[in-house]
Design a protein around this motif. Structure first.
Motif, PDB file in Angstrom:
ATOM      1  N   VAL A  31       0.844  -1.205   0.000  1.00  0.00           N
ATOM      2  CA  VAL A  31       0.000   0.000   0.000  1.00  0.00           C
ATOM      3  C   VAL A  31       0.879   1.254   0.000  1.00  0.00           C
ATOM      4  O   VAL A  31       1.552   1.561   0.985  1.00  0.00           O
ATOM      5  N   LYS A  63      -0.020   4.528  -0.821  1.00  0.00           N
ATOM      6  CA  LYS A  63      -0.687   5.836  -0.788  1.00  0.00           C
ATOM      7  C   LYS A  63       0.163   6.880  -0.061  1.00  0.00           C
ATOM      8  O   LYS A  63       0.782   6.563   0.968  1.00  0.00           O
ATOM      9  N   ASN A 106      -5.228   4.570  -2.550  1.00  0.00           N
ATOM     10  CA  ASN A 106      -6.539   4.975  -2.018  1.00  0.00           C
ATOM     11  C   ASN A 106      -7.191   6.145  -2.734  1.00  0.00           C
ATOM     12  O   ASN A 106      -8.363   6.404  -2.544  1.00  0.00           O
ATOM     13  N   ILE A 154      -7.876   0.491  -3.239  1.00  0.00           N
ATOM     14  CA  ILE A 154      -8.337   0.003  -1.935  1.00  0.00           C
ATOM     15  C   ILE A 154      -9.077   1.074  -1.143  1.00  0.00           C
ATOM     16  O   ILE A 154      -9.487   0.843  -0.021  1.00  0.00           O
ATOM     17  N   MET A 197     -13.627  -8.198   1.071  1.00  0.00           N
ATOM     18  CA  MET A 197     -12.602  -7.406   1.738  1.00  0.00           C
ATOM     19  C   MET A 197     -13.190  -6.828   3.022  1.00  0.00           C
ATOM     20  O   MET A 197     -14.386  -6.514   3.070  1.00  0.00           O
ATOM     21  N   MET A 215     -12.075  -4.576   6.951  1.00  0.00           N
ATOM     22  CA  MET A 215     -11.102  -3.934   7.847  1.00  0.00           C
ATOM     23  C   MET A 215     -11.570  -4.088   9.284  1.00  0.00           C
ATOM     24  O   MET A 215     -12.713  -3.750   9.604  1.00  0.00           O
ATOM     25  N   MET A 219      -3.732  -5.662   7.654  1.00  0.00           N
ATOM     26  CA  MET A 219      -2.862  -4.529   7.358  1.00  0.00           C
ATOM     27  C   MET A 219      -1.603  -4.677   8.221  1.00  0.00           C
ATOM     28  O   MET A 219      -1.413  -5.701   8.853  1.00  0.00           O
ATOM     29  N   SER A 220      -0.750  -3.647   8.235  1.00  0.00           N
ATOM     30  CA  SER A 220       0.527  -3.772   8.959  1.00  0.00           C
ATOM     31  C   SER A 220       0.361  -4.283  10.392  1.00  0.00           C
ATOM     32  O   SER A 220       1.109  -5.146  10.844  1.00  0.00           O
ATOM     33  N   ARG A 265      -3.035  -6.222   2.798  1.00  0.00           N
ATOM     34  CA  ARG A 265      -2.754  -4.882   2.272  1.00  0.00           C
ATOM     35  C   ARG A 265      -1.841  -4.182   3.283  1.00  0.00           C
ATOM     36  O   ARG A 265      -2.288  -3.782   4.346  1.00  0.00           O
ATOM     37  N   ILE A 266      -0.561  -4.065   2.940  1.00  0.00           N
ATOM     38  CA  ILE A 266       0.404  -3.594   3.934  1.00  0.00           C
ATOM     39  C   ILE A 266       1.139  -2.351   3.453  1.00  0.00           C
ATOM     40  O   ILE A 266       1.749  -2.345   2.389  1.00  0.00           O
ATOM     41  N   GLY A 267       1.055  -1.301   4.249  1.00  0.00           N
ATOM     42  CA  GLY A 267       1.675  -0.036   3.887  1.00  0.00           C
ATOM     43  C   GLY A 267       2.837   0.350   4.787  1.00  0.00           C
ATOM     44  O   GLY A 267       4.002   0.207   4.419  1.00  0.00           O
ATOM     45  N   SER A 268       2.524   0.824   5.991  1.00  0.00           N
ATOM     46  CA  SER A 268       3.547   1.443   6.840  1.00  0.00           C
ATOM     47  C   SER A 268       4.698   0.504   7.200  1.00  0.00           C
ATOM     48  O   SER A 268       5.834   0.953   7.356  1.00  0.00           O
ATOM     49  N   ARG A 283       2.861   7.306   7.450  1.00  0.00           N
ATOM     50  CA  ARG A 283       2.424   8.327   6.487  1.00  0.00           C
ATOM     51  C   ARG A 283       2.118   9.636   7.199  1.00  0.00           C
ATOM     52  O   ARG A 283       1.649   9.637   8.326  1.00  0.00           O
TER      53      ARG A 283
HETATM   54  C1  LIG Z   1      -3.891   2.525   4.238  1.00  0.00           C
HETATM   55  C2  LIG Z   1      -4.583   1.228   4.094  1.00  0.00           C
HETATM   56  C3  LIG Z   1      -3.915   0.009   4.327  1.00  0.00           C
HETATM   57  C4  LIG Z   1      -2.485  -0.088   4.808  1.00  0.00           C
HETATM   58  O1  LIG Z   1      -2.370   0.323   6.124  1.00  0.00           O
HETATM   59  P1  LIG Z   1      -1.019   0.108   6.979  1.00  0.00           P
HETATM   60  O2  LIG Z   1      -1.477   0.149   8.377  1.00  0.00           O
HETATM   61  O3  LIG Z   1      -0.125   1.223   6.609  1.00  0.00           O
HETATM   62  O4  LIG Z   1      -0.470  -1.210   6.600  1.00  0.00           O
HETATM   63  C5  LIG Z   1      -4.633  -1.151   4.108  1.00  0.00           C
HETATM   64  N1  LIG Z   1      -5.903  -1.147   3.699  1.00  0.00           N
HETATM   65  C6  LIG Z   1      -6.577  -0.003   3.478  1.00  0.00           C
HETATM   66  C7  LIG Z   1      -7.979  -0.072   3.034  1.00  0.00           C
HETATM   67  C8  LIG Z   1      -5.947   1.218   3.689  1.00  0.00           C
HETATM   68  O5  LIG Z   1      -6.631   2.347   3.482  1.00  0.00           O
END
Ligand SMILES: *Cc1c(COP(=O)(O)O)cnc(C)c1O
Length: 231
Positions: free
Chosen positions: A25, A27, A48, A69, A153, A155, A202-203, A218-221, A227
């Motif tokens: 991820v 964004k 996003n 996403i 999907m 959260m 996620m993370s 879905r992994i970002g940070s 961010r």
């Molecule tokens: C930002 C986001 C993520 C990633 O989040 P992290 O905590 O940074 O891994 C995953 N899914 C969705 C829908 C997001 O908006």
């Protein structure tokens, strides 16, 4: 801020051994960060915001599979319809129908995941079980020839309470299994024989998500660092 390449390598090895797909991820992160992970072999990235996604699509290699996403607005689907690989956050029949319309214009079939509301937070999007059921039985669903519903999907609540997170993911998995149990009775040509994709984690919670049956995280940070929200 540098990309956490070591964390990436460990994560990919772990996820590959579990047959879980990684969506990185990206964004609010620069294209150069994406290119760095691309050079290590990553091809699936999640964004996003429509405008940001389109800008990055133009800049970066064309074999990247872009996942949308975020919360998708109907009037912006046309911008991503030419290239988007998978849309994770479909939360109404109306939106699905609009994706179908834009996909038809591109002569494409766009893969979609239905977002299910599993958290205890008003701010999160998604359908409840009843809305999901209504969507699958919508009389016009069979007419949407340019979308394919591939999975679900969700959260989890942003909380320290691991038991609660686990409960929420377990609930989504049970919804997923339940639909697959009955899917043949829906008799829809735009549904595969079974939903195969379950996007959760996620993370902070991906390990729990995988234990509860996720096959897309879905992994970002964890990969790109935290961010700064200055949109
Ligand atoms: C930002 C986001 C993520 C990633 O989040 P992290 O905590 O940074 O891994 C995953 N899914 C969705 C829908 C997001 O908006």
């Amino acid at each position: 801020m540098a990309v956490h390449t070591e964390a990436y390598t460990h994560l990919v090895t772990d996820l590959n051994s579990k047959q879980v797909q990684l969506v990185a991820v990206s964004k609010l992160k620069p294209a150069s960060d994406i290119q760095e992970l691309y050079n290590l072999g990553q091809r699936h990235f999640g964004e996003n915001y429509v405008q940001e996604l389109c800008e990055k699509y133009e800049l970066l290699p064309k074999d990247i599979c872009w996942h949308f996403i975020g919360h998708l607005q109907s009037n912006k689907i046309k911008y991503i319809a030419p290239f988007v690989h998978l849309i994770h956050g479909i939360d109404s029949f109306k939106l699905l129908k609009e994706v179908d319309k834009q996909a038809a214009k591109q002569n494409r079939i766009i893969q979609c995941l239905l977002q299910v509301y599993i958290a205890q937070e008003e701010t999160k999007f998604g359908m409840d079980a009843e809305e999901l059921e209504t969507l699958f039985h919508h009389p016009e669903l069979k007419d949407l020839k340019h979308i394919r519903i591939c999975g679900l999907m969700g959260m989890a609540t942003l909380t320290e309470n691991q038991d609660q997170i686990r409960k929420e993911f377990r609930h989504l998995k049970s919804v997923f299994d339940d639909i697959n149990f009955r899917i043949k009775s829906f008799q829809l040509s735009n549904l595969p024989n079974e939903l195969t994709m379950l996007s959760m984690g996620m993370s902070a919670d991906y390990n729990i998500a995988i234990e509860e049956g996720s096959n897309i995280v879905r992994i970002g940070s964890l990969l790109f660092g935290s961010r700064e929200y200055v949109k």
